[in-house]
Write a protein that holds these residues in place. Structure first.
Motif, PDB file in Angstrom:
ATOM      1  N   GLU A   1      -8.142   4.595  -1.752  1.00  0.00           N
ATOM      2  CA  GLU A   1      -8.072   3.242  -1.210  1.00  0.00           C
ATOM      3  C   GLU A   1      -9.416   2.859  -0.612  1.00  0.00           C
ATOM      4  O   GLU A   1     -10.077   3.682   0.038  1.00  0.00           O
ATOM      5  CB  GLU A   1      -6.993   3.146  -0.133  1.00  0.00           C
ATOM      6  CG  GLU A   1      -6.939   1.799   0.564  1.00  0.00           C
ATOM      7  CD  GLU A   1      -6.140   1.844   1.856  1.00  0.00           C
ATOM      8  OE1 GLU A   1      -4.994   1.395   1.822  1.00  0.00           O
ATOM      9  OE2 GLU A   1      -6.688   2.332   2.871  1.00  0.00           O
TER      10      GLU A   1
ATOM     11  N   GLN B   1       0.808  -1.208   0.000  1.00  0.00           N
ATOM     12  CA  GLN B   1       0.000   0.000   0.000  1.00  0.00           C
ATOM     13  C   GLN B   1       0.847   1.267   0.000  1.00  0.00           C
ATOM     14  O   GLN B   1       0.328   2.354  -0.237  1.00  0.00           O
ATOM     15  CB  GLN B   1      -0.943   0.004   1.185  1.00  0.00           C
ATOM     16  CG  GLN B   1      -0.282   0.238   2.541  1.00  0.00           C
ATOM     17  CD  GLN B   1      -1.285   0.195   3.677  1.00  0.00           C
ATOM     18  OE1 GLN B   1      -1.685  -0.866   4.114  1.00  0.00           O
ATOM     19  NE2 GLN B   1      -1.694   1.358   4.130  1.00  0.00           N
TER      20      GLN B   1
ATOM     21  N   LEU C   1      -3.036  -4.347  -4.246  1.00  0.00           N
ATOM     22  CA  LEU C   1      -3.991  -5.167  -3.518  1.00  0.00           C
ATOM     23  C   LEU C   1      -3.253  -5.728  -2.317  1.00  0.00           C
ATOM     24  O   LEU C   1      -2.159  -6.286  -2.454  1.00  0.00           O
ATOM     25  CB  LEU C   1      -4.514  -6.308  -4.395  1.00  0.00           C
ATOM     26  CG  LEU C   1      -5.598  -7.207  -3.773  1.00  0.00           C
ATOM     27  CD1 LEU C   1      -6.869  -6.408  -3.539  1.00  0.00           C
ATOM     28  CD2 LEU C   1      -5.868  -8.398  -4.692  1.00  0.00           C
TER      29      LEU C   1
ATOM     30  N   TYR D   1      -3.723  -7.651   1.733  1.00  0.00           N
ATOM     31  CA  TYR D   1      -4.546  -8.312   2.750  1.00  0.00           C
ATOM     32  C   TYR D   1      -3.880  -8.130   4.107  1.00  0.00           C
ATOM     33  O   TYR D   1      -2.704  -8.452   4.288  1.00  0.00           O
ATOM     34  CB  TYR D   1      -4.685  -9.799   2.433  1.00  0.00           C
ATOM     35  CG  TYR D   1      -5.421 -10.592   3.500  1.00  0.00           C
ATOM     36  CD1 TYR D   1      -6.761 -10.338   3.763  1.00  0.00           C
ATOM     37  CD2 TYR D   1      -4.770 -11.572   4.245  1.00  0.00           C
ATOM     38  CE1 TYR D   1      -7.446 -11.053   4.744  1.00  0.00           C
ATOM     39  CE2 TYR D   1      -5.438 -12.298   5.227  1.00  0.00           C
ATOM     40  CZ  TYR D   1      -6.776 -12.023   5.474  1.00  0.00           C
ATOM     41  OH  TYR D   1      -7.443 -12.728   6.430  1.00  0.00           O
TER      42      TYR D   1
ATOM     43  N   ILE E   1      -9.208  -6.457   3.560  1.00  0.00           N
ATOM     44  CA  ILE E   1      -8.684  -6.408   2.197  1.00  0.00           C
ATOM     45  C   ILE E   1      -8.627  -4.944   1.778  1.00  0.00           C
ATOM     46  O   ILE E   1      -9.623  -4.220   1.880  1.00  0.00           O
ATOM     47  CB  ILE E   1      -9.552  -7.218   1.229  1.00  0.00           C
ATOM     48  CG1 ILE E   1      -9.534  -8.703   1.614  1.00  0.00           C
ATOM     49  CG2 ILE E   1      -9.057  -7.042  -0.204  1.00  0.00           C
ATOM     50  CD1 ILE E   1     -10.455  -9.552   0.777  1.00  0.00           C
TER      51      ILE E   1
ATOM     52  N   GLY F   1       0.779  -8.368   0.036  1.00  0.00           N
ATOM     53  CA  GLY F   1       0.187  -7.720  -1.125  1.00  0.00           C
ATOM     54  C   GLY F   1       1.154  -7.580  -2.272  1.00  0.00           C
ATOM     55  O   GLY F   1       2.321  -8.001  -2.204  1.00  0.00           O
TER      56      GLY F   1
ATOM     57  N   ALA G   1      -7.582  -2.253  -1.389  1.00  0.00           N
ATOM     58  CA  ALA G   1      -7.297  -2.085  -2.812  1.00  0.00           C
ATOM     59  C   ALA G   1      -7.210  -0.602  -3.095  1.00  0.00           C
ATOM     60  O   ALA G   1      -8.029   0.185  -2.612  1.00  0.00           O
ATOM     61  CB  ALA G   1      -8.374  -2.740  -3.670  1.00  0.00           C
TER      62      ALA G   1
END
Length: 1002
Positions: free
Chosen positions: A573, A269, A668, A670, A584, A686, A586
């Motif tokens: 996000e 991220q 992506l 987690y 989760i 990710g 993204a």
């Protein structure tokens, strides 16, 4: 869950910043805002209930484990303030809870107890997404005693909690920690972080390296978005004007920030771009304070060599009206420093003409000086100067924050920041750099060598000369860096399990520099130098250097530089909480970065011209190793009718180029927080995709001609990352991380242009390469960390990074004529056959870096009073890494640039509600600064040890006095060429600085 994390961090930052700007009120921190929270906490063991309360509110929990043994809580459900909730949880128990600042303390209840007791469940501490899980019960506390950390200790303890709660490896410093030391700018505030080492210039910190990787490998974010600023050095050997990706932290005062987070491990991220790590800077917001807050601070500071008292002022005002708040802060300072000492223009191998060696020189030495060839030739330093650089810096920073915060589910903030750093520099130099000087590749003019001393490397470390033309230089420089940023951050809960986070921002940095310089020459003089293989090189002159009649005007030089950098950032996000502890994420983003600049210069010569008038002069006597005559710059330019500005017609070939990067990214990830039996597990796994389009425009060498060109390049890829944190117990955390990340090539390496630095002895040409590939690194790291409540910690970590390709340089000594650059660019009278160092970046073989970090902190509260207020924290980083550097096509393995094998920091502190003192030591071993050139294998800066100290006394609950001393030992900066021969280039000092002042909260 995401909004709770942000809330907790804000609460921590709030308490810390209050300690910074309201230091006298450390012991009487205002209670948190009467905000309401939604609670649903079942009846359970009181320890578990308090941890749940702490996780939700973000308040630190401090208590004794025995105090909660067997205690039960009441059920808590509904929307209420933190104070109301705490009262309900503890109602009917044997204890009372109270909130002091950002800390929940628990004391034994003096009234009757009506509740029954049951064994308390083990709190576990696995819900590490909240800050509170790092606040462990203190096993050394007395039964029933409150554990309340305040002031500097409180700041360090809170930073320790944030570090423990993180999934990846990170370091945190909070406002009180930043304010606890006499840091002149933000760079110096970062130097006590494990793995961080700083470079210094003219008495101040400038740039940082992280875990041995230089500033180009460290990404800097401000309020969530990437930023860049540039400044300059007065010394050419320290890169002078800095056009690079290296963030110059010296532009900002440390007081502007209430939290700095250094993320050493990479997660999907995060934006890509920092192999070394990411430094996140955070300014204050209005909801960090309880209502109207006004703070003012004033200090005066003076350097031992300039002796002028200059101001440092800080002010802050913040207020809130319901769900909306506004904050403004300003930091202003001026500082006068002077750096002076010995300097030369590097070393090279030379020959003397037969007529240039006097009869007193032995036959063996004469043969070596005159007849040696190739690698057998002698090494000589160029010019052997004494130099002085006076700096007057004016630093201004202004922040404004607008915040909308209706509840803990929604937050919108607009942060505006302006920074400006002005530096007016006056420099004076005397050296053997005239027409017949000792500054060229060979000595073949009027010069006569009368004595010489060699060392074991055939270096001339001492010599005496007659008939040498000496030169002085007087330069007046004005540098200005300005920085603007606007950053909009927002998050909201779209549903109970779905959170949206967005960021949009813009920043712009402009660096502008101009100087005017006067050269004076004294013809046919004698001088000698000695001790070039010692810590005290010296030069003696055989004439009166303060006699203005000995000096005539040789020439002028006028130059201007400009660098502009601009960022546009946007990203969004979605975080979907699938189940408790399972999220989760993204997101996608776009970043546009542009960089442009140029250098312009004119250098008219007046040597041997008829009718040149006597120009005004003065004698430089202060902060110099020897007095000498220098030209009056303004008076000389006015007398000669010369302009002190330069226009576009004087642009130096190869310096005007523009870069544009457009980067698209998506990821992506987690996140997991769960238990594996008795072990808590936090993790994020990710992958990030990036695509970068590069455009580079300038003047490049194509074949044998210089032509305007525009080059495009593109690259993309995937960056996987995984970070695991195992809570082996309430006190022990084990971390393991693996990732791939990138750092983009240096700006100057990608230019479609060439840079020329030419002189009578030849000089250097550096050309860019827009087709370079980025650095790609695979990293793995691990650490084992022990936390002893709030009073101490011990962490041992190891890291390894491998880059498949490392951008390095190839340097060849070639004739100027063979480079294809026009002869018109050479100084007047210089033959195009002169040899120059021609350097270009290339994607060379890979490089790796590995290291070990050890960090520890301990409060000495186990000692009897008054020694129980003592504490110590420190860290040591040992790292090694190397890469190939090419010399005449031959690879030589050298340490990575700016890598110190050993760096360490330690702080001893004594902290009470009434007064306190701190002493800090920062050391780093030698590091490579550059590639070398002229046959020297590398350039290095000698290891340094810097000592600082600070003390304070709270005269009243709202007024504090401080005394700071910086660079106590007046540590020199020593730079040398060649890692083996260690040929000294500079040896300068900048003096200690003393500051005294006070802070008042209204």
């Amino acid at each position: 869950m995401f909004h709770r994390i942000r809330l907790a961090r804000r609460l921590l930052a709030s308490v810390a910043l209050s300690g910074l700007v309201c230091a006298p009120a450390i012991a009487q921190t205002a209670p948190p805002a009467p905000r309401q929270f939604s609670f649903d906490v079942p009846a359970q063991g009181l320890a578990d209930a308090l941890l749940a309360f702490s996780r939700l509110t973000g308040l630190q929990l401090a208590t004794s484990p025995s105090l909660l043994q067997g205690a039960r809580s009441q059920r808590l459900r509904g929307r209420m303030t933190a104070e109301q909730a705490l009262a309900r949880i503890t109602a009917g128990s044997a204890v009372d809870g109270r909130i002091v600042g950002g800390t929940v303390t628990v004391a034994r209840h003096m009234g009757p107890v009506t509740t029954a007791y049951a064994p308390a469940a083990y709190p576990g501490g696995t819900e590490a997404q909240g800050i509170a899980q790092a606040a462990q019960p203190d096993p050394l506390a007395d039964d029933g005693a409150d554990i309340v950390v305040r002031g500097y200790r409180q700041s360090v303890a809170k930073a320790q909690q944030i570090k423990k709660a993180a999934t990846g490896s990170q370091e945190v410093i909070l406002a009180q920690d930043i304010a606890a030391f006499p840091d002149q700018n933000l760079a110096e505030a970062l130097q006590r972080i494990p793995g961080v080492a700083i470079t210094r210039d003219s008495g101040e910190g400038r740039q940082i390296s992280l875990r041995g990787l230089g500033a180009d490998f460290t990404r800097t974010q401000l309020n969530g978005m990437e930023v860049l600023t540039n400044t300059s050095s007065g010394l050419d050997s320290r890169s002078s004007v800095s056009r690079s990706r290296a963030f110059d932290y010296s532009i900002f005062a440390s007081e502007l920030f209430n939290k700095v987070v250094v993320e050493k491990s990479y997660a999907a991220q995060q934006d890509e771009g920092g192999i070394g790590g990411t430094v996140g800077l955070h300014t204050a917001k209005p909801f960090d304070y309880d209502g109207l807050t006004v703070v003012a601070s004033a200090r005066g500071q003076a350097n031992q060599y300039t002796k002028t008292v200059t101001p440092r002022l800080v002010g802050l005002i913040s207020d809130r009206w319901g769900d909306f708040g506004v904050l403004a802060s300003v930091a202003y300072s001026t500082a006068e420093t002077v750096e002076f000492g010995y300097r030369n223009w590097n070393w090279s191998q030379i020959n003397f003409g037969a007529a240039n060696v006097g009869p007193a020189v032995s036959a063996a030495d004469r043969a070596l000086l005159v007849g040696a060839t190739g690698a057998a030739r002698v090494w000589n330093s160029r010019a052997q100067t004494y130099a002085t650089f006076f700096n007057k810096r004016e630093r201004l920073g202004v922040t404004t924050a607008l915040q909308y915060h209706p509840d803990d589910r929604t937050d919108v903030s607009l942060d505006l920041l302006y920074g400006r750093l002005n530096n007016d520099r006056r420099s004076g130099v005397i050296g053997a750099a005239g027409t017949n000087g000792v500054a060229a590749n060979n000595v073949t003019g009027t010069q006569l060598l009368t004595g010489v001393t060699f060392d074991d490397f055939n270096d001339i470390v001492g010599a005496s000369f007659d008939r040498v033309d000496m030169r002085t230089e007087s330069k007046v420089t004005h540098d200005q860096t300005t920085f603007w940023q606007a950053a909009l951050n927002a998050h909201t809960d779209l549903a109970s399990n779905l959170t949206l986070n967005v960021l949009g921002g813009w920043s712009r940095s402009t660096f502008a520099s101009r100087y005017a310089q006067v050269y004076l020459e004294a013809v046919g003089k004698s001088y000698s130098f000695s001790g070039l293989n010692t810590a005290s090189p010296r030069t003696d002159y055989g004439f009166d250097t303060t006699d203005a009649s000995q000096w005539d005007l040789q020439g002028l030089e006028t130059r201007a530089d400009r660098i502009e950098s601009e960022f546009y950032n946007s990203k969004a996000e979605l975080a979907w909480t699938v189940a408790t502890g399972s999220t989760i994420k993204a997101g996608a983003g776009f970043k546009r970065f542009t960089n442009g600049g140029w250098q312009r210069k004119v250098a008219p010569s007046y040597e041997n011209k008829p009718g040149v008038p006597d120009v005004p002069t003065s004698v430089l006597t202060d902060s110099t190793l020897a007095p000498y005559v220098i030209g009056d710059v303004a008076g000389t330019y006015a007398l000669l009718g010369q302009s002190m500005t330069v226009d576009a017609n004087s642009t130096v070939a190869g310096t005007a180029y523009d870069l544009t990067e457009r980067t698209y990214g998506a990821y992506l990830q987690y996140d997991l927080a769960t238990r594996l039996g008795a072990i808590g597990l936090r993790a994020n796994v990710g992958v990030r995709y990036y695509h970068t389009d590069l455009g580079s425009a300038g003047t490049a060498l194509v074949g044998s001609a210089l032509v305007p060109v525009s080059v495009t390049n593109r690259y993309d890829g995937f960056l996987p990352a995984a970070n695991l944190a195992f809570d082996l117990s309430r006190s022990i955390v084990f971390r393991l991380s693996g990732n791939r990340n990138l750092s983009r090539p240096a700006l100057s390496d990608m230019r479609a242009a060439g840079t020329l630095n030419l002189a009578s002895f030849g000089g250097t040409i550096a050309a860019g390469n827009p087709n370079l590939k980025p650095f790609i690194a695979d990293s793995i790291e691990t650490s084992l960390e022990y936390y002893d409540g709030t009073r101490g910690s011990l962490a041992i970590g190891a890291f390894y990074k491998h880059m498949d390709s490392y951008i390095t340089s190839e340097t060849r000594l070639v004739s100027y004529a063979s480079t294809g650059y026009p002869a018109a660019l050479l100084p007047v009278g210089v033959d195009p056959a002169v040899l120059v160092n021609y350097t270009r970046p290339i994607n060379g073989p890979g490089a790796s870096i590995k290291g070990i970090e050890v960090a520890a902190k301990r409060d000495f509260d186990f000692l009897p009073a008054p020694f129980d207020k003592l504490g110590i924290l420190g860290n040591v980083t040992v790292a090694s890494g190397s890469t190939d550097v090419f010399y005449a096509g031959v690879p030589v393995r050298l340490p990575l640039p700016t890598l110190s094998k050993l760096s360490s920091n330690a702080t001893l502190y004594y902290d009470t509600d009434r007064w306190g003192a701190r002493g800090s030591i920062a050391t780093r071993s030698r590091y490579r600064w550059g590639d070398g050139g002229n046959g020297n294998i590398g350039e290095y800066i000698k290891g340094t040890t810097n000592l600082d100290a600070s003390a304070y006394v709270n005269l009243t609950p709202r007024f504090k006095l401080t005394l700071d001393v910086i660079n106590i030992t007046d540590e020199p900066i020593v730079q040398y060429a060649d890692g083996t021969a260690k040929r000294v280039m500079t040896n300068t000092v900048s003096g200690r600085t003393v500051a005294f002042g006070g802070t008042m909260r209204f």
